[in-house]
Design a protein around this motif. Structure first.
Motif, PDB file in Angstrom:
ATOM      1  N   SER A 141       0.967  -0.975  -0.014  1.00 57.41           N
ATOM      2  CA  SER A 141      -0.066   0.194  -0.191  1.00 57.41           C
ATOM      3  C   SER A 141       0.674   1.247  -0.005  1.00 57.41           C
ATOM      4  N   ARG A 178      -6.295   2.034  -7.057  1.00 56.75           N
ATOM      5  CA  ARG A 178      -6.914   2.955  -6.013  1.00 56.75           C
ATOM      6  C   ARG A 178      -7.510   2.300  -5.154  1.00 56.75           C
ATOM      7  N   ASP A 179      -7.175   2.547  -3.803  1.00 56.97           N
ATOM      8  CA  ASP A 179      -8.028   1.697  -2.701  1.00 56.97           C
ATOM      9  C   ASP A 179      -9.243   2.563  -2.309  1.00 56.97           C
ATOM     10  N   THR A 180     -10.102   1.952  -1.622  1.00 55.61           N
ATOM     11  CA  THR A 180     -11.379   2.724  -1.358  1.00 55.61           C
ATOM     12  C   THR A 180     -10.838   3.864  -0.160  1.00 55.61           C
ATOM     13  N   ALA A 181     -10.057   3.632   0.410  1.00 52.24           N
ATOM     14  CA  ALA A 181      -9.345   4.581   1.390  1.00 52.24           C
ATOM     15  C   ALA A 181      -9.015   5.722   0.416  1.00 52.24           C
ATOM     16  N   LYS A 182      -9.207   7.021   0.825  1.00 53.95           N
ATOM     17  CA  LYS A 182      -8.776   8.142   0.100  1.00 53.95           C
ATOM     18  C   LYS A 182      -7.332   8.355  -0.080  1.00 53.95           C
ATOM     19  N   THR A 236      -5.039   6.427  -1.298  1.00 53.76           N
ATOM     20  CA  THR A 236      -4.089   4.938  -0.873  1.00 53.76           C
ATOM     21  C   THR A 236      -4.391   4.462  -2.355  1.00 53.76           C
ATOM     22  N   TRP A 237      -3.060   3.860  -2.740  1.00 57.03           N
ATOM     23  CA  TRP A 237      -2.977   3.039  -3.922  1.00 57.03           C
ATOM     24  C   TRP A 237      -2.122   1.937  -3.370  1.00 57.03           C
ATOM     25  N   SER A 238      -2.683   0.725  -4.055  1.00 57.07           N
ATOM     26  CA  SER A 238      -2.292  -0.791  -3.699  1.00 57.07           C
ATOM     27  C   SER A 238      -1.511  -1.239  -5.052  1.00 57.07           C
TER      28      SER A 238
END
Length: 119
Positions: free
Chosen positions: A21, A72-76, A78-80
């Motif tokens: 992450s 892109r993750d659901t958390a603002k 944040t990229w995985s």
């Protein structure tokens, strides 16, 4: 000014999976790219995956295509990087970066996270 922080590195067996992450903070333009790079000691840093923040378009190096996925993750902000079918050759320090151009225009870098693929 922006800051990036990677997490999720560790030891995994060959054939296994790991997800890294990258949490970004500060000023983030939708024109930027988020890139994942890796470096083995004594070798040049290699860009392995990137995503354009606005469009979501992605690109991958040949060495990881079909095995790694950047998203892109659901958390603002944040990229995985989901890594599957890991090989010993994937062992490296992994860094996320952000900038206007990928791979040579990355302006901000995280500190890196270590991935070791070994039995």
């Amino acid at each position: 000014e922006a800051q990036l922080a990677e997490s999720g590195g560790g030891l995994v067996q060959p054939g296994g999976s790991l997800t890294l992450s990258c949490a970004a903070s500060g000023y983030i333009s939708r024109n930027y790219y988020i890139g994942w790079f890796r470096q083995v000691q004594g070798k040049e840093r290699e860009g392995v995956a990137a995503i354009q923040i606005d469009s979501g378009s992605t690109s991958y190096s040949d060495s990881v295509k079909g095995r790694f996925t950047i998203a892109r993750d659901t958390a603002k902000n944040t990229w995985s990087l989901a890594m599957n079918s890991l090989e010993p050759e994937d062992t490296a320090s992994y860094y996320c970066a952000m900038g206007l151009y990928y791979p040579r225009g990355m302006q901000w870098w995280g500190e890196g996270t270590r991935v070791t693929v070994s039995s």
